[in-house]
Motif scaffolding. Structure first.
Motif, mmCIF file in Angstrom:
data_model
loop_
_atom_site.group_PDB
_atom_site.id
_atom_site.type_symbol
_atom_site.label_atom_id
_atom_site.label_comp_id
_atom_site.label_asym_id
_atom_site.label_seq_id
_atom_site.Cartn_x
_atom_site.Cartn_y
_atom_site.Cartn_z
ATOM 1 N N TRP A 131 2.396 -9.886 -4.496
ATOM 2 C CA TRP A 131 2.137 -10.760 -5.641
ATOM 3 C C TRP A 131 2.536 -12.185 -5.282
ATOM 4 O O TRP A 131 3.676 -12.434 -4.875
ATOM 5 N N LYS A 132 1.579 -13.104 -5.388
ATOM 6 C CA LYS A 132 1.803 -14.515 -5.085
ATOM 7 C C LYS A 132 2.466 -14.725 -3.730
ATOM 8 O O LYS A 132 3.404 -15.502 -3.585
ATOM 9 N N GLY A 133 1.991 -13.991 -2.730
ATOM 10 C CA GLY A 133 2.474 -14.159 -1.365
ATOM 11 C C GLY A 133 3.727 -13.397 -1.027
ATOM 12 O O GLY A 133 4.111 -13.314 0.145
ATOM 13 N N ALA A 134 4.399 -12.834 -2.016
ATOM 14 C CA ALA A 134 5.608 -12.038 -1.774
ATOM 15 C C ALA A 134 5.220 -10.571 -1.659
ATOM 16 O O ALA A 134 4.447 -10.057 -2.468
ATOM 17 N N THR A 135 5.764 -9.898 -0.655
ATOM 18 C CA THR A 135 5.404 -8.499 -0.388
ATOM 19 C C THR A 135 6.638 -7.610 -0.462
ATOM 20 O O THR A 135 7.708 -7.975 0.016
ATOM 21 N N MET A 136 6.461 -6.425 -1.030
ATOM 22 C CA MET A 136 7.543 -5.463 -1.162
ATOM 23 C C MET A 136 7.095 -4.121 -0.586
ATOM 24 O O MET A 136 6.008 -3.643 -0.878
ATOM 25 N N ASP A 137 7.930 -3.525 0.271
ATOM 26 C CA ASP A 137 7.650 -2.192 0.797
ATOM 27 C C ASP A 137 8.000 -1.141 -0.251
ATOM 28 O O ASP A 137 9.017 -1.257 -0.945
ATOM 29 N N LEU A 138 7.167 -0.106 -0.333
ATOM 30 C CA LEU A 138 7.331 0.926 -1.349
ATOM 31 C C LEU A 138 7.643 2.283 -0.727
ATOM 32 O O LEU A 138 7.224 2.569 0.392
ATOM 33 N N SER A 139 8.366 3.118 -1.486
ATOM 34 C CA SER A 139 8.550 4.504 -1.078
ATOM 35 C C SER A 139 7.271 5.282 -1.380
ATOM 36 O O SER A 139 6.369 4.790 -2.060
ATOM 37 N N LYS A 140 7.195 6.512 -0.886
ATOM 38 C CA LYS A 140 5.999 7.325 -1.117
ATOM 39 C C LYS A 140 5.750 7.552 -2.605
ATOM 40 O O LYS A 140 4.617 7.421 -3.082
ATOM 41 N N ASN A 141 6.786 7.902 -3.334
ATOM 42 C CA ASN A 141 6.588 8.147 -4.764
ATOM 43 C C ASN A 141 6.222 6.870 -5.512
ATOM 44 O O ASN A 141 5.434 6.898 -6.459
ATOM 45 N N GLU A 142 6.773 5.740 -5.102
ATOM 46 C CA GLU A 142 6.419 4.464 -5.729
ATOM 47 C C GLU A 142 4.943 4.142 -5.492
ATOM 48 O O GLU A 142 4.249 3.674 -6.399
ATOM 49 N N VAL A 143 4.464 4.400 -4.275
ATOM 50 C CA VAL A 143 3.039 4.186 -3.978
ATOM 51 C C VAL A 143 2.180 5.077 -4.870
ATOM 52 O O VAL A 143 1.187 4.641 -5.465
ATOM 53 N N LYS A 144 2.571 6.358 -4.981
ATOM 54 C CA LYS A 144 1.779 7.299 -5.775
ATOM 55 C C LYS A 144 1.725 6.893 -7.248
ATOM 56 O O LYS A 144 0.674 6.958 -7.887
ATOM 57 N N ILE A 145 2.882 6.507 -7.788
ATOM 58 C CA ILE A 145 2.923 6.100 -9.198
ATOM 59 C C ILE A 145 1.999 4.914 -9.436
ATOM 60 O O ILE A 145 1.172 4.914 -10.348
ATOM 61 N N LEU A 146 2.148 3.880 -8.608
ATOM 62 C CA LEU A 146 1.349 2.671 -8.806
ATOM 63 C C LEU A 146 -0.134 2.919 -8.533
ATOM 64 O O LEU A 146 -0.999 2.393 -9.241
ATOM 65 N N TYR A 147 -0.435 3.715 -7.524
ATOM 66 C CA TYR A 147 -1.833 4.008 -7.206
ATOM 67 C C TYR A 147 -2.517 4.692 -8.383
ATOM 68 O O TYR A 147 -3.642 4.330 -8.773
ATOM 69 N N TYR A 148 -1.855 5.664 -8.990
ATOM 70 C CA TYR A 148 -2.436 6.372 -10.124
ATOM 71 C C TYR A 148 -2.619 5.441 -11.316
ATOM 72 O O TYR A 148 -3.655 5.485 -12.000
ATOM 73 N N LEU A 149 -1.632 4.583 -11.561
ATOM 74 C CA LEU A 149 -1.743 3.636 -12.672
ATOM 75 C C LEU A 149 -2.817 2.587 -12.395
ATOM 76 O O LEU A 149 -3.562 2.194 -13.301
ATOM 77 N N PHE A 150 -2.896 2.127 -11.140
ATOM 78 C CA PHE A 150 -3.923 1.145 -10.787
ATOM 79 C C PHE A 150 -5.324 1.741 -10.927
ATOM 80 O O PHE A 150 -6.251 1.062 -11.368
ATOM 81 N N LEU A 151 -5.491 3.006 -10.527
ATOM 82 C CA LEU A 151 -6.797 3.654 -10.667
ATOM 83 C C LEU A 151 -7.222 3.730 -12.128
ATOM 84 O O LEU A 151 -8.415 3.706 -12.441
ATOM 85 N N ASN A 152 -6.226 3.827 -13.013
ATOM 86 C CA ASN A 152 -6.507 3.955 -14.442
ATOM 87 C C ASN A 152 -6.146 2.685 -15.209
ATOM 88 O O ASN A 152 -5.852 2.748 -16.406
ATOM 89 N N LYS A 153 -6.191 1.538 -14.533
ATOM 90 C CA LYS A 153 -5.774 0.290 -15.175
ATOM 91 C C LYS A 153 -6.579 0.032 -16.449
ATOM 92 O O LYS A 153 -7.781 0.290 -16.517
ATOM 93 N N GLY A 154 -5.851 -0.450 -17.464
ATOM 94 C CA GLY A 154 -6.477 -0.682 -18.754
ATOM 95 C C GLY A 154 -6.519 0.549 -19.636
ATOM 96 O O GLY A 154 -6.950 0.472 -20.793
#
Length: 230
Positions: A149-172
């Motif tokens: 976000w805005k040039g700043a990057t954060m490494d994620l754990s596996k579960n964090e990736v899964k949570i965000l990926y599922y939410l991003f797929l269903n955004k809105g």
């Protein structure tokens, strides 16, 4: 290749033989009587020199704590970790997830069931999309396990990736906690919602540090969502 971190030589031999017969060559650290730092150094070297796809990790190792070892592994690698342990306390399972574990299997276990768990995780790994997806101006690179976000990057754990990926797929759209639990662990009946809540709380703290603390929105009595791009 699977990395087996198990100090019982009989279990180690049984596991490696069974997995090899089912198409998964294995490698193991040689010294389990050394210090925690030295064992981590051996594991780190194997991760650097071998194509490790997944780690099977005991908690009660001879000279170190498998939970802490998982935490150290997570500091250098996002390779999936399955705890295979004689501990039966739910608190231990929760601790394993908090340390970055992807699954938790209690001894004694069925080898075919263990193999099925391994194959499920490896299949998910191979199906991960290679391109970034976006929501609310935030970029999620699933393959790299990074949020930007805005040039700043954060490494994620596996579960964090899964949570965000599922939410991003269903955004809105609102995602219920039951559906998120089923997506993460494929069994909503045997995973306490508290485990999901702990993962979400930790993820929200990290998102706040990145500057996107409001990325995951709670919809009271309904679930969670991230907003669609405007």
């Amino acid at each position: 290749m699977i990395l087996i971190i198990e100090d019982n030589p009989n279990i180690r031999q049984e596991l490696s033989g069974y997995l090899l017969a089912n198409g998964h060559p294995c490698v193991c650290p040689e010294d389990y009587f050394c210090t925690q730092e030295n064992l981590f150094a051996d594991v780190s070297n194997l991760l650097d020199t071998c194509p490790i796809e997944l780690i099977l990790l005991d908690i009660n190792l001879e000279s170190c704590d498998g939970l802490k070892l998982c935490r150290d592994i997570r500091s250098i690698s996002s390779v999936p970790v399955i705890f295979v342990t004689g501990r039966t306390n739910d608190k231990d399972e929760l601790s394993g997830i908090l340390m970055g574990g992807d699954d938790f299997i209690r001894k004694p276990y069925s080898l075919p069931i263990l193999l099925a768990r391994i194959n499920r995780i490896l299949t998910r790994q191979n199906q991960a999309p290679s391109e970034a997806i976006y929501a609310s101006g935030v970029s999620l690179n699933v393959l790299m396990g990074q949020l930007t976000w805005k040039g700043a990057t954060m490494d994620l754990s596996k579960n964090e990736v899964k949570i965000l990926y599922y939410l991003f797929l269903n955004k809105g759209h609102v995602v219920t906690k039951d559906s998120l639990i089923e997506y993460l662990w494929e069994n909503k009946f045997y995973v306490d919602e508290n485990i999901l809540n702990v993962n979400l709380s930790r993820l929200r703290r990290r998102l706040k540090d990145l500057g996107v603390g409001n990325l995951i929105i709670t919809i009271p009595k309904k679930g969670l969502m991230v907003q669609a791009d405007e």
